[in-house]
Design an enzyme around this catalytic site. Sequence first.
Site, PDB file in Angstrom:
ATOM      1  CG  ASN A  61      -2.321  -0.530   0.801  1.00 17.43           C
ATOM      2  OD1 ASN A  61      -2.657  -0.562  -0.393  1.00 17.43           O
ATOM      3  ND2 ASN A  61      -3.112  -0.955   1.771  1.00 17.43           N
TER       4      ASN A  61
ATOM      5  CG  PHE B 121      -0.734 -10.364   3.764  1.00 16.04           C
ATOM      6  CD1 PHE B 121      -1.060 -10.759   5.054  1.00 16.04           C
ATOM      7  CD2 PHE B 121      -1.047 -11.212   2.716  1.00 16.04           C
ATOM      8  CE1 PHE B 121      -1.668 -11.976   5.294  1.00 16.04           C
ATOM      9  CE2 PHE B 121      -1.659 -12.429   2.944  1.00 16.04           C
ATOM     10  CZ  PHE B 121      -1.972 -12.814   4.239  1.00 16.04           C
ATOM     11  CB  CYS B 122      -0.028  -3.614   3.421  1.00 17.39           C
ATOM     12  SG  CYS B 122      -0.413  -2.588   4.808  1.00 17.39           S
ATOM     13  CG  ASN B 123       0.403  -6.812  -2.374  1.00 18.89           C
ATOM     14  OD1 ASN B 123      -0.306  -6.451  -3.326  1.00 18.89           O
ATOM     15  ND2 ASN B 123       1.628  -7.273  -2.557  1.00 18.89           N
TER      16      ASN B 123
ATOM     17  CG  ASP C 206      -3.560  -0.882   5.589  1.00 20.77           C
ATOM     18  OD1 ASP C 206      -2.788  -0.995   4.638  1.00 20.77           O
ATOM     19  OD2 ASP C 206      -3.451  -0.021   6.457  1.00 20.77           O
TER      20      ASP C 206
END
Length: 497
Positions: free
Chosen positions: A144, A402-404, A495
């Site tokens: 992110n 995982f913020c991806n 996130d």
Amino acid sequence: MTVDVIEMDEQAAYQEFLNAYPEYKNTAVLDDLRQREYGRLDKTQQVYLDYTGGGLYADSQLQQHLSLLQNNVYGNPHSINPTSQAMTDLVETTRDYVLKYFSASPDEYIAVFTLNASGALKLVGESYPFSPGCQYLLTFDNHNSVNGIREFAKANGANVTYAPLTTPDLRIDQGRLNELLDTADPNHNNLFAFPAQSNFSGVKHPLELIDKAHSKGWDVFLDAAAFVPTNRLDLSQVKPDFVSLSFYKMFGYPTGIGALLMNKRMLKKLRRPWFGGGTVNFVSVQAKKHYLSDNEAGFEDGTLNYLNIPAVKFGLQHLEKIGMKTIGSRVNCQTGWLMDQLLQLEHTNGKPIVRIYGPTNTDMRGGTVTLNFYDPEGHLIDYRRVEELATAERISLRSGCFCNPGAGEMAEALTAEEMVTSLNQKATMTLPRFMQIIQHASHKSAGAIRVSMGLATTFSDLYHFMHFAAQFKDHTNHSLGQVTFDIDSCRVIRDGS
Ligand SMILES: Cc1ncc(COP(=O)(O)O)c(C=O)c1O
């Protein structure tokens, strides 16, 4: 783990593992190190499998740092008094060490200390001269903090484009990327960003893309945060314009320090939107003018985390003593074995228990394995419940996206329509509601389980995890019980590191 191996004791399973991965024996130094330096894991009976979230520190790193602080007097750097000078020397020695560690020539690169990898990314995002006609191209697979640069690009009128991945392997679609790279306008600024290693799937994206993008007129940002804990990044061989990383991911301690490694050519290009203490060479109140320092100081706002910076050198030396080849080879064997075993897990009716996202062999991938569990009818097991059950067995893994979000959307084939519907609900959106939207017709998941290995992982950790995974045999969401945390209040959806 085949049923046979599940039923084997750990020693017998270890022998089987060594037969399949004989090169693992060459990494025995890390078994000794685990006992000597990371003994707290076994003392407290923890199975730590979240190295992509954060690395673990060795006892000796702490001791070296403590001794340095106990035996010296250090003040705020950048004055000529003795305690300040001593600190300046240590900060600059560490900075030089960081460049040396990455084989970055000081003629070519500078190292800017930041709070973390996100801090490095934000520095470039806010300073890159985006304007109408400029482009920000990035892969779907990105953290992110790389995605977030698009807000600076958009606000300044630049075009933002995502390069897709291929499924199911979650590698960059090279054909499409080539087409997108061909669109650079030589009269404008073009920035291309990709991760050296995915924090979602573990995929290692080809570093050859750096030269290719350069030849087509792009500046390149390589996010190396998930790559450098288990791989060597050699900046005498590959020459991205920007590199972001967090030191705690490499060696656990200290937190709160990362780096932006920047090619000096970019110093002329970047325009910082403000100045702060420590960043200016000359500044006047009456003239309302300032001159920014034309080196790393121009990017380091305010007082550095100076007492912790020397601990970065101890961490880098720790990795050098072990050798990145040894760490990489060990994690590679562990990843191969873990995936082999997970893929063999079956319910009584022969249906697979686990689905792994991304590559299922060790070719061009690192030690991050993201997966979901399924019941005998192929229904998704709630990944939040899986994490809760793992927690009860003192296993630290990570669940979520995982913020991806991009890699997750590709992995689960979430459509733009589904995501727009969810986003239209703005702040009232909750995780259960999001799961309702995306699961209504299919069995898509809003998230997954991530298991990640690092330098202190042992076979025993993986053996314990496989025993945990095997227990899902013939279970359903119903038989596993409800998630117990307050899911209705959960708003953290796309996130979470
Ligand atoms: C690939 C990648 N990039 C960037 C980051 C951001 O790192 P930090 O949270 O330390 O800023 C992470 C953290 O998980 C990551 O995995």
